[in-house]
Design an enzyme around this catalytic site. Structure first.
Site, PDB file in Angstrom:
ATOM      1  N   ASP A  95     -77.003 -12.359  46.383  1.00 42.54           N
ATOM      2  CA  ASP A  95     -77.681 -11.544  47.394  1.00 42.54           C
ATOM      3  C   ASP A  95     -77.611 -10.054  47.079  1.00 42.54           C
ATOM      4  O   ASP A  95     -78.621  -9.358  47.044  1.00 42.54           O
ATOM      5  CB  ASP A  95     -77.057 -11.745  48.786  1.00 42.54           C
ATOM      6  N   ARG A 154     -64.108  -6.040  56.833  1.00 40.89           N
ATOM      7  CA  ARG A 154     -65.339  -5.234  56.921  1.00 40.89           C
ATOM      8  C   ARG A 154     -65.114  -3.751  57.168  1.00 40.89           C
ATOM      9  O   ARG A 154     -65.723  -2.927  56.493  1.00 40.89           O
ATOM     10  CB  ARG A 154     -66.289  -5.802  57.975  1.00 40.89           C
ATOM     11  N   ASP A 160     -70.945  -9.606  60.835  1.00 40.65           N
ATOM     12  CA  ASP A 160     -70.608  -8.662  59.774  1.00 40.65           C
ATOM     13  C   ASP A 160     -71.495  -7.425  59.764  1.00 40.65           C
ATOM     14  O   ASP A 160     -71.034  -6.313  59.520  1.00 40.65           O
ATOM     15  CB  ASP A 160     -70.637  -9.371  58.421  1.00 40.65           C
ATOM     16  N   SER A 169     -71.727 -20.953  53.399  1.00 41.65           N
ATOM     17  CA  SER A 169     -71.585 -19.504  53.286  1.00 41.65           C
ATOM     18  C   SER A 169     -70.098 -19.191  53.393  1.00 41.65           C
ATOM     19  O   SER A 169     -69.449 -19.547  54.370  1.00 41.65           O
ATOM     20  CB  SER A 169     -72.378 -18.823  54.402  1.00 41.65           C
TER      21      SER A 169
END
Ligand code: ARG
Length: 432
Positions: A18, A98, A127, A179
């Protein structure tokens, strides 16, 4: 689409498909010069390889950093001390990572004089919120670009195609059907067949933990040392935070400890089925709590449990860089001044049990607790205590006859309560 010729955009880069496609896309479609920023929180592996891949994908520069120590020291330990478990279970591995990645991103944007930062989060998860809020809190002047939230719109096949055309290596290995996000504090797995909350997770979901039915036979005991709520040693040997967590992930995983299967509430309003593997986090939360039970007062334990919930909520919701967090963290830190000592845990086929705890600050007094010799507790003093403590109960019995007469009436909580309510609800209706 609007173009940004001559502008630099710093992209939070994982090295996966990605974000590699995003490098090329930001450059080609939006005209950015792309600088990538990668922080290793314990799962990145070869930083040099990540750097080469970023450049091969079209980045002008690729910044990589080992951020494991910072992660543990400033994010993981404070959350552990707070007892932060989202919806009582999730140790928040992804949620804690994060804000640190966002901080590294902001730092990189500053040193590159960039006005734009980007991340590869989709528009459905937590996220994106965590990245956007953290950047907003640290650098409100920066603009966040999220290609996966809009603009890039590629299926996985299209991404692979696009990558091939742009000379980006696509890993030959079969893509995981899930994922996954990983760091030292845990592994988060979602999507694919896991989306059926009734379906048992297939074996291949788990990478860190053994099936509890297949673990070594004799149970295993270990001892964790804490200083002011921070784990500092294992089995009497001092260890750095990073090493301690790594070891506990391996040992816990070997005994099948640390699997979490839950339905959780995302900030964007979706209920989501999540699997976590977090052996170290599960063991350390359990041990830390056991030590607190020994050294904190009943009032502190009760109040701190409420703070823990609030703390978990704010971490989950991406509000790490907020005043509310600073305030709660200050309280938490203060509670930890006596949380020094050792806890023994026993691992056995997917479970861990606290089997011992000790501390120089222990509030546990054998002379008070014992039923054996040397009892120092004043039994007679209890009479006066109960007389006063029970005063409201006896007063109510005399004036409100709460439990009625006769042996059956005293068992009927629901009906009694209901009748009382109904009577109140229809006060003026005439009785026949
Ligand atoms: N549900 C967890 C959280 O919100 C994990 C998210 C995992 N992220 C991912 N890209 N797979 O913190």
């Amino acid at each position: 689409m609007k173009r940004y010729e001559g502008e630099t955009c710093v992209l939070a880069y994982s090295g996966g498909l990605d974000t590699s496609v995003a490098v090329a896309w930001l450059r080609e479609t939006l005209g950015f010069e792309v600088v990538t920023c990668t922080g290793d929180l314990g799962a990145t592996g070869d930083l040099g390889a990540v750097q080469r891949k970023a450049i091969a994908s079209g980045a002008r520069k690729a910044i990589v950093q080992d951020a494991r120590d910072i992660f543990v020291r400033y994010f993981v330990w404070p959350a552990l001390q707070a007892g932060a478990l989202y919806e009582e279970r999730y140790p928040l591995a992804t949620a804690l990572g994060r804000p640190l990645l966002a901080k590294l991103l902001v730092d990189a944007a500053r040193s590159e004089n960039a006005r734009f930062v980007a991340h590869g989060c989709t528009g459905k998860g937590n996220d994106q919120v965590r990245f956007d809020l953290a950047v907003g809190a640290l650098a409100p002047d920066l603009t966040v670009i999220a290609p996966m939230r809009g603009g890039m719109n590629m299926t996985r096949e299209e991404e692979i195609d696009y990558a091939r055309k742009h000379g980006i290596a696509v890993e030959a290995t079969k893509k995981s059907p899930y994922s996954v996000d990983e760091n030292l504090w845990g592994r988060s797995i979602e999507a694919g067949v896991l989306e059926d909350p009734w379906g048992r997770p297939p074996r291949d979901v788990y990478q860190w933990t053994a099936d509890p039915e297949e673990v070594p036979a004799p149970p295993y005991e270990l001892e964790i040392s804490f200083v002011e709520g921070v784990p500092v040693g294992l089995d009497g040997e001092e260890q750095s935070g990073v090493d301690l967590i790594k070891t506990l992930n391996v040992v816990g995983g070997k005994y099948g400890v640390g699997r979490i299967d839950m339905v959780e509430d995302r900030l964007v309003g979706i209920k989501s089925r999540e699997i976590y593997e977090a052996p170290a986090a599960v063991l350390l939360h359990q041990a830390q709590r056991a030590l607190e039970a020994l050294v904190l007062t009943k009032d502190a334990l009760r109040f701190k449990a409420r703070v823990a919930q609030e703390y978990a909520e704010l971490v989950y919701n991406g509000l790490w860089f907020s005043a509310h967090h600073q305030d709660l963290a200050a309280y938490v830190r203060s509670t930890q001044r006596f949380v020094t000592g050792e806890v023994r845990l026993r691992l056995d086929r997917g479970t861990s049990t606290v089997v011992g705890r000790r501390s120089a600050h222990s509030l546990y007094q054998t002379a008070l607790a014992t039923y054996g010799k040397g009892d120092a507790f004043d039994h007679r003093a209890s009479e006066g205590f109960i007389t006063v403590f029970g005063l409201p109960v006896r007063t109510q019995a005399r004036t409100q006859a709460l439990w009625g007469e006769g042996s059956e009436a005293a068992l009927e909580i629901p009906r009694k309560a209901l009748t009382a309510q109904t009577d109140r609800a229809k006060p003026q209706r005439a009785r026949k």
